[in-house]
Design a protein around this motif. Structure first.
Motif, PDB file in Angstrom:
ATOM      1  N   ARG A 128       0.821  -1.215   0.000  1.00  0.00           N
ATOM      2  CA  ARG A 128       0.000   0.000   0.000  1.00  0.00           C
ATOM      3  C   ARG A 128       0.854   1.263   0.000  1.00  0.00           C
ATOM      4  O   ARG A 128       0.345   2.347   0.239  1.00  0.00           O
TER       5      ARG A 128
ATOM      6  N   ARG B 175       3.064   2.250   2.130  1.00  0.00           N
ATOM      7  CA  ARG B 175       3.193   2.841   3.463  1.00  0.00           C
ATOM      8  C   ARG B 175       4.492   2.328   4.068  1.00  0.00           C
ATOM      9  O   ARG B 175       4.656   1.125   4.252  1.00  0.00           O
TER      10      ARG B 175
ATOM     11  N   GLU C 294      -5.667   4.400   7.825  1.00  0.00           N
ATOM     12  CA  GLU C 294      -4.931   3.210   7.417  1.00  0.00           C
ATOM     13  C   GLU C 294      -3.845   2.864   8.427  1.00  0.00           C
ATOM     14  O   GLU C 294      -3.612   1.678   8.698  1.00  0.00           O
TER      15      GLU C 294
ATOM     16  N   TYR D  27      -3.693  -0.799  10.550  1.00  0.00           N
ATOM     17  CA  TYR D  27      -2.587  -1.750  10.685  1.00  0.00           C
ATOM     18  C   TYR D  27      -2.336  -2.115  12.144  1.00  0.00           C
ATOM     19  O   TYR D  27      -2.127  -3.287  12.479  1.00  0.00           O
TER      20      TYR D  27
END
Length: 364
Positions: free
Chosen positions: A171, A173, A195, A199
């Motif tokens: 993603r 990140r 997001e 996680y």
């Protein structure tokens, strides 16, 4: 350097204002001790489990030993990889800007932290499910739970843990350097994006789910073994019940005590959007507690074996002045006794065999 949006310096945003100060000598000492003890403990457990697997390869206990070996091997590599990176970071004075310009090391460290954190928890829950099936449904276990199926389960668990660990990278990140500047994980400082919260909550929920499955299955297994113990009239069955219940309680207690602080801390940070009252020292202590789970796991299989428990019982009975019981009950293994008792009770021809015994004795 303070821009977290730059691809090459994505993990350095926390380095601007860090309030977590750890003494280098103490931290290096802890890292080296944890890594050394973990490697030695897991290596010894691997040798013991491999010897036991060769001895019980064609029996129902082989599936449990195969899963236990996978757990111990995962713990071993976790100590090797994570420990080596942590010692390197301490040896480099935690100067991430110098050796982590492209953020590759932090990403690798974060992936390994997530993978070697979740994978043992998943394997522990799979082992609990396997033991529960082996005790409650021995016929199904002996016919369906083959070595090939167990290896497939091991592969699926590892792939799922890898997927969770790679999810932020997929993603786009980046993993973040934590406030202590000694390890990398999901973003825990100034969590604003949904997001990043996802996680943290995903990691905590999966960990708690694995512990809940282990607790539930171990409870069912323990209750079933106690019921079989009280129903069975054979003295041979008592030792394997005692051995099995002790192992189940030890595994369950070690996992819950070691992992609960870290999982709770990550969940609080995710729920409070990084405004949790947990300090950096608290988070670091919770992380070290979780590390102890990988150290204590192998000792459960090393110490809580039949031979060790038998000698321990002798010593305890001698010290307390109690008369030592007849130890012939330790001859049969736990899995074999469970299968034997359950198979006789569930077999459709068992009642006929029981009824024929008096007739044969009358005929004699």
């Amino acid at each position: 350097m303070n821009s977290s949006k730059s691809p090459g310096l994505a993990g350095f945003g926390v380095l601007k204002n860090t309030t977590c100060h750890t003494e280098k000598k103490i931290s290096v000492f802890f890292s080296i001790i944890f890594m050394t003890v973990g490697i030695l403990s897991n290596s010894l457990a691997i040798v013991i489990l491999m010897k036991a697997y060769q001895r019980f390869r064609q029996k129902s206990k082989a599936s449990f030993l195969l899963l236990a070996s996978g757990l111990v091997v995962t713990d071993l590599f976790g100590h090797l990889i994570n420990g080596a990176i942590a010692v390197f970071v301490y040896a480099s004075d935690k100067d991430w800007i110098r050796f982590n310009q492209s953020n590759i090391l932090c990403s690798v460290f974060g992936i390994c932290m997530v993978f070697f954190g979740l994978c043992p928890l998943f394997l522990g829950s799979v082992m609990a499910v396997e033991r529960c099936i082996g005790v409650t449904k021995p016929i199904f276990h002996s016919t369906k739970m083959t070595s090939r199926h167990v290896k497939m389960m091991l592969t699926m668990v590892c792939l799922f843990a890898v997927l969770i660990a790679l999810l932020p990278i997929l993603r786009f990140r980046a993993y973040q350097i934590q406030a202590s500047r000694t390890w990398c994980f999901y973003k825990t400082e100034h969590v604003e994006d949904w997001e990043d919260r996802f996680y943290l909550l995903l990691f905590s929920c999966l960990g708690f789910l694995a512990l809940a499955i282990s607790f539930l299955c171990n409870a069912v297994t323990g209750i079933t073994l106690l019921r079989v113990k009280f129903k069975s009239q054979q003295r041979q069955g008592r030792s394997h019940h005692f051995e099995m219940i002790i192992q189940l309680l030890a595994i369950m207690c070690v996992s819950c005590i070691c992992w609960s602080p870290f999982l709770v801390t990550m969940a609080r940070i995710g729920i409070n959007e990084g405004r949790s009252q947990d300090t950096c020292e608290t988070t670091l202590f919770a992380l070290r507690m979780a590390t102890w789970n990988q150290i204590l796991d192998p000792w459960v299989y090393i110490l809580l074996r039949k031979a060790v428990l038998k000698n321990l019982y002798k010593i305890t009975s001698g010290c307390c002045g109690m008369q030592v019981m007849n130890l012939h009950m330790w001859e049969l293994s736990s899995i074999k006794n469970s299968l034997k008792v359950a198979a006789i009770s569930e077999s459709p021809g068992s009642s006929k065999q029981i009824n024929l015994q008096p007739l044969s004795s009358m005929g004699q």
